[in-house]
Design a protein around this motif. Structure first.
Motif, PDB file in Angstrom:
ATOM      1  N   ASP A 102       2.878 -10.426   2.293  1.00  0.00           N
ATOM      2  CA  ASP A 102       4.233 -10.975   2.392  1.00  0.00           C
ATOM      3  C   ASP A 102       4.060 -12.345   3.016  1.00  0.00           C
ATOM      4  N   ALA A 103       3.220 -12.700   4.047  1.00  0.00           N
ATOM      5  CA  ALA A 103       3.251 -13.816   4.794  1.00  0.00           C
ATOM      6  C   ALA A 103       2.321 -14.677   3.904  1.00  0.00           C
ATOM      7  N   PHE A 104       1.457 -14.352   3.038  1.00  0.00           N
ATOM      8  CA  PHE A 104       0.820 -15.158   2.033  1.00  0.00           C
ATOM      9  C   PHE A 104       1.447 -15.528   0.862  1.00  0.00           C
ATOM     10  N   ASN A 105       2.270 -14.775   0.463  1.00  0.00           N
ATOM     11  CA  ASN A 105       3.244 -15.117  -0.609  1.00  0.00           C
ATOM     12  C   ASN A 105       4.569 -15.674  -0.353  1.00  0.00           C
ATOM     13  N   GLY A 106       4.749 -15.996   0.763  1.00  0.00           N
ATOM     14  CA  GLY A 106       6.038 -16.544   1.306  1.00  0.00           C
ATOM     15  C   GLY A 106       7.174 -15.740   1.366  1.00  0.00           C
ATOM     16  N   SER A 107       7.309 -14.482   1.232  1.00  0.00           N
ATOM     17  CA  SER A 107       8.531 -13.596   1.175  1.00  0.00           C
ATOM     18  C   SER A 107       8.509 -12.792   2.752  1.00  0.00           C
ATOM     19  N   LEU A 108       7.967 -13.472   3.455  1.00  0.00           N
ATOM     20  CA  LEU A 108       8.101 -12.671   5.049  1.00  0.00           C
ATOM     21  C   LEU A 108       9.425 -12.787   5.491  1.00  0.00           C
ATOM     22  N   GLU A 109      10.205 -11.528   5.657  1.00  0.00           N
ATOM     23  CA  GLU A 109      11.616 -11.297   6.209  1.00  0.00           C
ATOM     24  C   GLU A 109      11.655 -10.797   7.404  1.00  0.00           C
ATOM     25  N   TYR A 110      10.418 -10.579   8.170  1.00  0.00           N
ATOM     26  CA  TYR A 110      10.363  -9.627   9.336  1.00  0.00           C
ATOM     27  C   TYR A 110       9.199 -10.154  10.132  1.00  0.00           C
ATOM     28  N   SER A 111       9.193  -9.527  11.372  1.00  0.00           N
ATOM     29  CA  SER A 111       7.913 -10.144  12.351  1.00  0.00           C
ATOM     30  C   SER A 111       7.060  -9.023  12.425  1.00  0.00           C
ATOM     31  N   LEU A 112       5.750  -9.372  13.231  1.00  0.00           N
ATOM     32  CA  LEU A 112       4.634  -8.566  13.202  1.00  0.00           C
ATOM     33  C   LEU A 112       4.997  -7.137  14.080  1.00  0.00           C
ATOM     34  N   SER A 113       6.173  -7.395  15.135  1.00  0.00           N
ATOM     35  CA  SER A 113       6.628  -6.115  15.895  1.00  0.00           C
ATOM     36  C   SER A 113       7.145  -5.126  14.844  1.00  0.00           C
ATOM     37  N   ASP A 114       7.618  -5.632  13.794  1.00  0.00           N
ATOM     38  CA  ASP A 114       8.199  -4.579  12.824  1.00  0.00           C
ATOM     39  C   ASP A 114       7.371  -3.980  11.965  1.00  0.00           C
ATOM     40  N   THR A 115       5.878  -3.762  12.209  1.00  0.00           N
ATOM     41  CA  THR A 115       4.739  -3.272  11.553  1.00  0.00           C
ATOM     42  C   THR A 115       4.264  -2.087  12.335  1.00  0.00           C
ATOM     43  N   ASN A 116       3.393  -1.507  11.755  1.00  0.00           N
ATOM     44  CA  ASN A 116       2.541  -0.315  12.208  1.00  0.00           C
ATOM     45  C   ASN A 116       1.528  -0.670  13.246  1.00  0.00           C
ATOM     46  N   VAL A 117       1.197  -2.362  13.428  1.00  0.00           N
ATOM     47  CA  VAL A 117       0.027  -2.847  14.189  1.00  0.00           C
ATOM     48  C   VAL A 117       0.126  -2.183  15.617  1.00  0.00           C
ATOM     49  N   LYS A 118       1.312  -2.016  16.215  1.00  0.00           N
ATOM     50  CA  LYS A 118       1.420  -1.688  17.589  1.00  0.00           C
ATOM     51  C   LYS A 118       1.323  -0.343  17.844  1.00  0.00           C
ATOM     52  N   TYR A 119       0.968   0.675  16.880  1.00  0.00           N
ATOM     53  CA  TYR A 119       0.792   1.964  16.902  1.00  0.00           C
ATOM     54  C   TYR A 119      -0.928   2.058  16.325  1.00  0.00           C
ATOM     55  N   PHE A 120      -1.147   1.138  15.649  1.00  0.00           N
ATOM     56  CA  PHE A 120      -2.604   1.155  15.216  1.00  0.00           C
ATOM     57  C   PHE A 120      -3.453   0.744  16.135  1.00  0.00           C
ATOM     58  N   LEU A 121      -3.120  -0.362  17.146  1.00  0.00           N
ATOM     59  CA  LEU A 121      -4.019  -0.642  18.029  1.00  0.00           C
ATOM     60  C   LEU A 121      -4.045   0.166  19.369  1.00  0.00           C
ATOM     61  N   ALA A 180       7.015  -2.376   8.058  1.00  0.00           N
ATOM     62  CA  ALA A 180       5.939  -2.393   7.030  1.00  0.00           C
ATOM     63  C   ALA A 180       4.757  -2.046   7.467  1.00  0.00           C
ATOM     64  N   LYS A 181       3.861  -1.930   6.698  1.00  0.00           N
ATOM     65  CA  LYS A 181       2.550  -1.785   7.312  1.00  0.00           C
ATOM     66  C   LYS A 181       1.812  -2.818   7.259  1.00  0.00           C
ATOM     67  N   PHE A 182       0.664  -2.887   7.992  1.00  0.00           N
ATOM     68  CA  PHE A 182       0.153  -4.462   8.504  1.00  0.00           C
ATOM     69  C   PHE A 182      -0.231  -5.066   7.372  1.00  0.00           C
ATOM     70  N   HIS A 183      -0.869  -4.360   6.187  1.00  0.00           N
ATOM     71  CA  HIS A 183      -1.363  -5.100   5.054  1.00  0.00           C
ATOM     72  C   HIS A 183      -0.238  -5.605   4.078  1.00  0.00           C
ATOM     73  N   ARG A 184       0.738  -4.963   4.154  1.00  0.00           N
ATOM     74  CA  ARG A 184       2.029  -5.453   3.612  1.00  0.00           C
ATOM     75  C   ARG A 184       2.516  -6.866   4.226  1.00  0.00           C
ATOM     76  N   PHE A 185       2.529  -6.880   5.486  1.00  0.00           N
ATOM     77  CA  PHE A 185       3.133  -7.805   6.400  1.00  0.00           C
ATOM     78  C   PHE A 185       1.873  -9.127   5.974  1.00  0.00           C
ATOM     79  N   ILE A 186       0.664  -8.819   5.852  1.00  0.00           N
ATOM     80  CA  ILE A 186      -0.359 -10.127   5.418  1.00  0.00           C
ATOM     81  C   ILE A 186      -0.041 -10.465   4.004  1.00  0.00           C
TER      82      ILE A 186
END
Length: 392
Positions: free
Chosen positions: A335-354, A327-333
């Motif tokens: 999903d985290a807020f609406n309680g539907s998070l099924e994956y971790s931050l390492s599964d997002t584009n943040v590692k490439y973004f930074l 997922a993209k980072f904004h989708r991670f945020i």
């Protein structure tokens, strides 16, 4: 096998991030890659945010802005000079325009360096043309929606609605419309489109499936299957959240399709699961890199790098991939807020973004300033309009 000092040249309009995704994948595999990009005419740093980003990215070693268009002989001459001066090993397109350019001049370019693995000119052209692709799939009994050329339709009542209207050479869901019914006057207006060739395709109820492949002479050497879980606006793919899965029915039809085309190189196939019949239909083939390329990398398949290996006749082991979300980072945020998070931050584009801070910061600053300028101009025009109304 690690390649020592590999050097590629990417011809690209730089009007989207596809080339950048390919570059990131190459550098991920081997930091010694020397990356050269030549940008075509019409893209300037003043009005193209992606080119502005490319200028400051730490992953691009040499950026050349050409004054010529990609379909010109002058641009071809510039490409050849760069190949000779920079010691390019491989000319490596990423976008639709880049693949069309390399295919068009494949024989001349191959005299100066290797070119990326490609299908035949005929089959590449068929993949770019939705009508030709439909005829080819139909000929070989590969499931695909009922399709006709718009200009050949004499009676709109011949259709079982709903239908999809799409240009034969479009991409990214642009200019695609769905019609649940069509009145005669609207149909005539559509038929009078002056510059575009359209097809009318039976709408398939169900959901989309994507399959990305690397092939050699029709044999699938590597693939990923991905489900789009983002909300789609119209027919523009929404890839802010994906789930990579294994599906034998999908890969069977994809393998048959690639074998029929004797395909070499990479491709991204759009398929549609029919919820009424259970059949999987081939909708489109995109003979270029794709928006979910970094997702493929995150699950273990580095398509640009293995394409580089294939194009240089270097063997590699068969690659498997993990079933997981991306997922993209904004989708991670979200999903985290609406309680539907099924994956971790390492599964997002943040590692490439930074990992490319210079490019990202300049890109965000440019977008901010551009938006601020737009808002200022909007305010000025609104104020002028009010003054005119007051005078009246």
């Amino acid at each position: 096998m690690k390649i020592q000092q590999p050097s590629v040249l990417i011809p690209d309009p730089c009007n989207n991030p596809l080339a950048y995704y390919a570059i990131r994948c190459l550098k991920q595999a081997n930091s010694e890659f020397n990356i050269n990009v030549i940008v075509s005419s019409g893209q300037t740093l003043d009005d193209n945010e992606w080119l502005y980003f490319y200028k400051y990215s730490a992953y691009i070693d040499n950026l050349v802005v050409s004054a010529n268009s990609m379909n010109s002989l002058e641009y071809l001459d510039e490409v050849i000079r760069i190949i000779e001066n920079q010691g390019i090993n491989l000319i490596f397109p990423a976008s639709e325009e880049g693949f069309k350019f390399v295919s068009k001049y494949r024989y001349k370019l191959s005299k100066f360096c290797r070119i990326v693995a490609l299908p035949s000119e005929e089959n590449l052209d068929a993949a770019f043309d939705k009508w030709k692709l439909h005829l080819l799939l139909q000929k070989h009994n590969i499931p695909t929606p009922e399709t006709v050329l718009l200009k050949e339709i004499e009676n709109i009542s011949q259709f079982n609605y709903p239908v999809i209207l799409k240009p034969v050479d479009g991409s990214g869901g642009k200019n695609i419309q769905k019609f649940d019914s069509l009145e005669e006057e609207n149909f005539q207006a559509i038929c009078n489109y002056p510059n575009d060739v359209y097809i009318v395709q039976k709408y398939v109820p169900g959901h989309d499936i994507g399959c990305s492949v690397l092939c050699q002479d029709g044999q699938v050497l590597a693939y990923t299957i991905q489900q789009q879980l983002g909300l789609t606006e119209g027919f523009t793919p929404k890839i802010d959240k994906l789930k990579f899965v294994h599906d034998s029915a999908v890969i069977d039809i994809v393998t048959k399709t690639m074998n029929v085309l004797k395909w070499s190189g990479i491709a991204n196939l759009d398929l549609r699961y029919n919820s009424q019949t259970g059949q999987i239909n081939v909708i489109e083939i995109n003979p270029r890199f794709w928006q979910s390329l970094m997702g493929s990398l995150s699950v273990g398949v580095n398509f640009p790098y293995i394409l580089y290996l294939l194009s240089n006749n270097i063997s590699f082991e068969r690659i498997s991939y993990k079933e997981q979300y991306y997922a993209k980072f904004h989708r991670f945020i979200q999903d985290a807020f609406n309680g539907s998070l099924e994956y971790s931050l390492s599964d997002t584009n943040v590692k490439y973004f930074l990992s490319d801070p210079s490019g990202i910061l300049h890109f965000l600053f440019y977008k901010l300033m551009k938006q601020k300028l737009f808002q200022n101009m909007k305010s000025i025009f609104s104020l002028q309009s009010q003054k005119i109304q007051n005078v009246k």
